[in-house]
Write a protein that holds these residues in place. Sequence first.
Motif, PDB file in Angstrom:
ATOM      1  N   SER A   1     -53.230 -22.748  35.434  1.00 10.95           N
ATOM      2  CA  SER A   1     -53.849 -23.629  34.313  1.00 10.95           C
ATOM      3  C   SER A   1     -52.865 -22.712  33.475  1.00 10.95           C
ATOM      4  O   SER A   1     -53.339 -20.995  33.838  1.00 10.95           O
ATOM      5  N   ILE A   2     -52.687 -22.531  32.232  1.00  9.31           N
ATOM      6  CA  ILE A   2     -52.080 -21.708  31.185  1.00  9.31           C
ATOM      7  C   ILE A   2     -52.790 -21.306  30.193  1.00  9.31           C
ATOM      8  O   ILE A   2     -52.982 -19.189  30.674  1.00  9.31           O
TER       9      ILE A   2
ATOM     10  N   THR B   1     -45.513 -26.910  30.879  1.00 13.19           N
ATOM     11  CA  THR B   1     -46.988 -27.034  29.648  1.00 13.19           C
ATOM     12  C   THR B   1     -46.653 -27.811  28.346  1.00 13.19           C
ATOM     13  O   THR B   1     -47.457 -27.627  27.459  1.00 13.19           O
TER      14      THR B   1
ATOM     15  N   GLU C   1     -44.461 -23.315  34.519  1.00 17.22           N
ATOM     16  CA  GLU C   1     -45.423 -23.711  33.613  1.00 17.22           C
ATOM     17  C   GLU C   1     -45.042 -25.238  33.748  1.00 17.22           C
ATOM     18  O   GLU C   1     -43.690 -24.927  33.281  1.00 17.22           O
TER      19      GLU C   1
ATOM     20  N   SER D   1     -48.906 -27.447  20.699  1.00 14.33           N
ATOM     21  CA  SER D   1     -47.588 -27.453  22.019  1.00 14.33           C
ATOM     22  C   SER D   1     -46.226 -28.349  21.355  1.00 14.33           C
ATOM     23  O   SER D   1     -46.229 -28.466  20.552  1.00 14.33           O
TER      24      SER D   1
ATOM     25  N   GLY E   1     -50.467 -27.039  31.232  1.00 13.53           N
ATOM     26  CA  GLY E   1     -50.758 -27.027  30.065  1.00 13.53           C
ATOM     27  C   GLY E   1     -52.366 -28.091  29.869  1.00 13.53           C
ATOM     28  O   GLY E   1     -52.783 -28.155  30.773  1.00 13.53           O
TER      29      GLY E   1
ATOM     30  N   TYR F   1     -46.955 -25.392  25.523  1.00 17.17           N
ATOM     31  CA  TYR F   1     -47.930 -24.625  24.563  1.00 17.17           C
ATOM     32  C   TYR F   1     -48.185 -23.693  25.138  1.00 17.17           C
ATOM     33  O   TYR F   1     -47.816 -22.790  24.944  1.00 17.17           O
TER      34      TYR F   1
END
Length: 251
Positions: free
Chosen positions: A146-147, A246, A244, A212, A190, A249
Amino acid sequence: MSAQLLQDKIALVTGGGSGIGRATCQILEREGATVVVCDIKESTARETVNLFRDPSKHLALMTDVSKADSVDATISAIVAKYKSPPTLLVNSAGVRGIGFLKSLKEEAFMNCIDVNLKGTYLICKAVANAMEKHGLKSGSFVTIASIAGVFGVEYNSSYSGSKGGVIAFTKAISKELIHDGIRVNTIIPGPIQTGMVTGDPEAIRQSLKEHSAIGRIGTPEEIGEVAAFLLSERSSYMVGSSVEVTGGYVC
């Protein structure tokens, strides 16, 4: 992607009863894999399997990734049905813990560690050992981080810590398992439209969109497509990578 991308491969997906796990299972089935859908609830795993074109080809299992005996039973059930362990693995089972550090209960903290980090360790270890036992020299594992494990998110120290651990764990085992022909990489999502996010207040979801660059929350399918790529030979030079996904994000 070609319909033959993962043809005749056995893929195990944890957390396959919902969210990113379910979307990944559907994409892997589309790409020709035989999919073992594992979830803490066998009923939701079965629901996923029933979405496939030929449910009888696939397998739904109740698996508690935080318990070694449950993980071992899962591998035994797969070998009993297919006469072979999986060579593809997606570690999607996960939980989120929210709480301010000074009031965060040890039980809540350890639940995140047990499911998100220990669970990844147990599944990776079990599949790698089963592959070695059966003389299988080629495979690919994908972990889902996870971010939050990169930036650290306030009031989410247990979740951030466990997912940061997944990133480091993946890099470490990738250097070991490549000698057995197993590539290991991690996806860093993200904000994604799963139960973890849809249950948040609207103000929080709006904030996620505003942070984002793409201006929206991602879909589980957008993670699943990357997982399928990492499992396939199209990513043959990727080992220990942290990808990533995301939408740009930033915290």
